[in-house]
Design an enzyme around this catalytic site. Structure first.
Site, PDB file in Angstrom:
ATOM      1  N   ASP A  88       0.837  -1.189   0.000  1.00 33.39           N
ATOM      2  CA  ASP A  88       0.000   0.000   0.000  1.00 33.39           C
ATOM      3  C   ASP A  88       0.880   1.250   0.000  1.00 33.39           C
ATOM      4  OD1 ASP A  88      -2.262  -1.550   0.043  1.00 33.39           O
ATOM      5  OD2 ASP A  88      -2.560  -1.388   2.213  1.00 33.39           O
ATOM      6  N   TYR A 128       4.060  -9.139   7.579  1.00 31.37           N
ATOM      7  CA  TYR A 128       3.754  -7.744   7.862  1.00 31.37           C
ATOM      8  C   TYR A 128       3.948  -7.455   9.356  1.00 31.37           C
ATOM      9  CZ  TYR A 128       1.102  -8.197   3.470  1.00 31.37           C
ATOM     10  OH  TYR A 128       0.719  -8.452   2.181  1.00 31.37           O
ATOM     11  N   TYR A 165      -5.478  -9.606   2.601  1.00 29.09           N
ATOM     12  CA  TYR A 165      -5.647  -8.200   2.976  1.00 29.09           C
ATOM     13  C   TYR A 165      -5.502  -8.101   4.492  1.00 29.09           C
ATOM     14  CZ  TYR A 165      -7.551  -7.387  -1.730  1.00 29.09           C
ATOM     15  OH  TYR A 165      -7.726  -7.286  -3.089  1.00 29.09           O
TER      16      TYR A 165
END
Length: 445
Positions: free
Chosen positions: A252, A318, A390
């Site tokens: 992103d 992440y 996501y």
């Protein structure tokens, strides 16, 4: 029927040069050119018949109209056309007049030979000119994807070879590496403004044009991108016409890309230089990016590496800062994290990207997840998930569009306030496969 009788029938069809005669028997013996085959057959027939040996003037050949004698001339033109281009591999192709193909078919038919006997004029021209080009340029022939392709336009009406006789196609060069994005709000590639279509202009009220309000007249939503921070030094080093950035997915805009970085390939079109020092180039890129991004593991690659970085299944790890709407206990967080670990998640296309992606429901696996509280309203999570997961919605639930989610399991609204991608690695094999690299592969995931 003997080869000599066959050769007599071919030679009897009007003036046929030695190369066109020998080409009908190109599959016989080795180490000979077709011209040598034809001359040998003609001499042998004269000896057997005790007839005078009468060589044929190549210029009078009705099949190739003398073009079989111009291998050297075309090779010299190719070498001249390739001056100034750095290349290690090459290939030669030939466009022949339709009349030549008709003549070859007629020659074999009239001599009662199979239509595919020997080899074609085009095949011989490619090989003979190609051999000479290799000797002149000290390059290796490559029948797959060479650095350069020389296309010959054979025209018997052309007495002297012009620049149009040879077309040079210079294929792209490729550099593979991994990038880190060290500042937020930088996209991976250039992001044209949606309002003005990248023109930087909009219609003024009184007519005419004025600077676009949405992008300030720049034509882009963001001033810089990873592409803009990395490609210019590569383009300059390779002296190319254009540089394209290919990434293994993208993070992103507001996310950092840290630790081992994300695999990428920079493609340089029509490069005049290929054999660049990638260590020095890596330093130049990092100086140019000025701390906003940096690259590692830079190495020269093949064109297949573009498809590899785009298509290889990859997992991501992440690190996230999470904020809760109300207090959360460490025990509740541990319980929710434990339930998510190893779970398959169902996700509808997130609302934040629904305007530009198809609305579908897909499943992705959370391979591993760890989390700890910083205080009752804030936590830090690390998630290792299947590619395409996501993770922001894994935390928030996206109003029920992602299940299960951290927010749903806690019964407390949660939002990601900062996101870092720390690892991008192939699901089953590393990106840096030696098969797709021209240098020793770097030691990276």
């Amino acid at each position: 029927m003997t080869i000599l009788k066959d050769a007599r029938r071919v030679a009897a069809n009007g003036p046929v040069c030695d190369a066109c005669l020998g080409r009908c028997f190109a599959d016989r013996s080795f180490g000979l050119t077709n011209a040598e085959r034809g001359r040998s057959l003609r001499i042998t027939a004269a000896l057997e018949d005790d007839d005078p040996y009468e060589p044929t003037d190549p210029e009078t050949c009705w099949v190739c109209e003398g073009e079989s004698q111009r291998f050297d001339e075309y090779a010299e033109k190719v070498a001249e056309s390739l001056e100034g281009w750095n290349f290690a591999t090459y290939q030669v192709g030939t466009r022949t007049p339709p009349l030549f193909e008709e003549n070859e078919a007629l020659l074999r038919e009239s001599a009662d030979l199979p239509e595919d006997a020997g080899e074609s004029f085009k095949s011989e021209f490619n090989r003979e000119v190609g051999k000479r080009v290799g000797r002149m340029t000290d390059a290796e022939v490559d029948f797959g994807r060479p650095d350069v392709l020389a296309l010959l336009n054979v025209d018997p009406e052309r007495n002297e070879l012009s620049d149009h006789a040879v077309e040079v196609q210079v294929n792209s060069a490729f550099v593979y590496g991994r990038y880190r994005k060290l500042e937020r709000d930088i996209p991976q590639t250039e992001w044209p403004c949606r309002e003005c279509g990248g023109t930087g202009k909009q219609l003024a009220e009184g007519g005419g044009e004025e600077a676009c309000d949405h992008c300030g007249g720049s034509g882009y939503l963001y001033d810089e991108s990873v592409e803009q921070l990395t490609t210019p030094p590569v383009l300059e080093a390779m002296d190319g016409g254009e540089a394209l950035f290919h990434g293994a997915g993208r993070e992103d805009v507001d996310a950092l890309m840290l630790d081992t970085g994300r695999p990428f390939v920079i493609e340089v079109k029509r490069p005049r230089k290929r054999d660049v020092d990638t260590d020095a180039l890596e330093t130049e890129i990092n100086e140019f990016a000025d701390g906003k991004a940096e690259v590692t593991d830079l190495t020269l690659a093949t064109h297949e590496m573009v498809e590899r970085v785009k298509e290889l299944d990859a997992s991501k790890t992440y690190r996230m800062d999470v904020e809760f709407e109300s207090d959360v206990t460490a025990a509740d967080l541990d319980e929710a994290v434990t339930e998510l670990r190893g779970t398959t998640i169902e996700q509808d296309t997130p609302q934040r990207v629904d305007h530009r992606r198809a609305s579908i429901t897909r499943t992705r696996t959370v391979y591993d997840i760890e989390g700890h509280l910083k205080d009752e309203r804030h936590a830090e999570l690390e998630v290792h998930g299947e590619g395409g997961l996501y993770v922001k919605e894994l935390v928030s639930g996206d109003e029920g569009r992602t299940t299960p989610s951290l927010a749903g399991l806690l019964g407390v609204d949660a939002v990601v306030t900062a996101l870092d991608v720390v690892v991008v690695e192939g699901e089953d094999e590393p990106f840096a496969d030696p098969e797709y690299l021209k240098e020793a592969p770097p030691d990276s995931p």
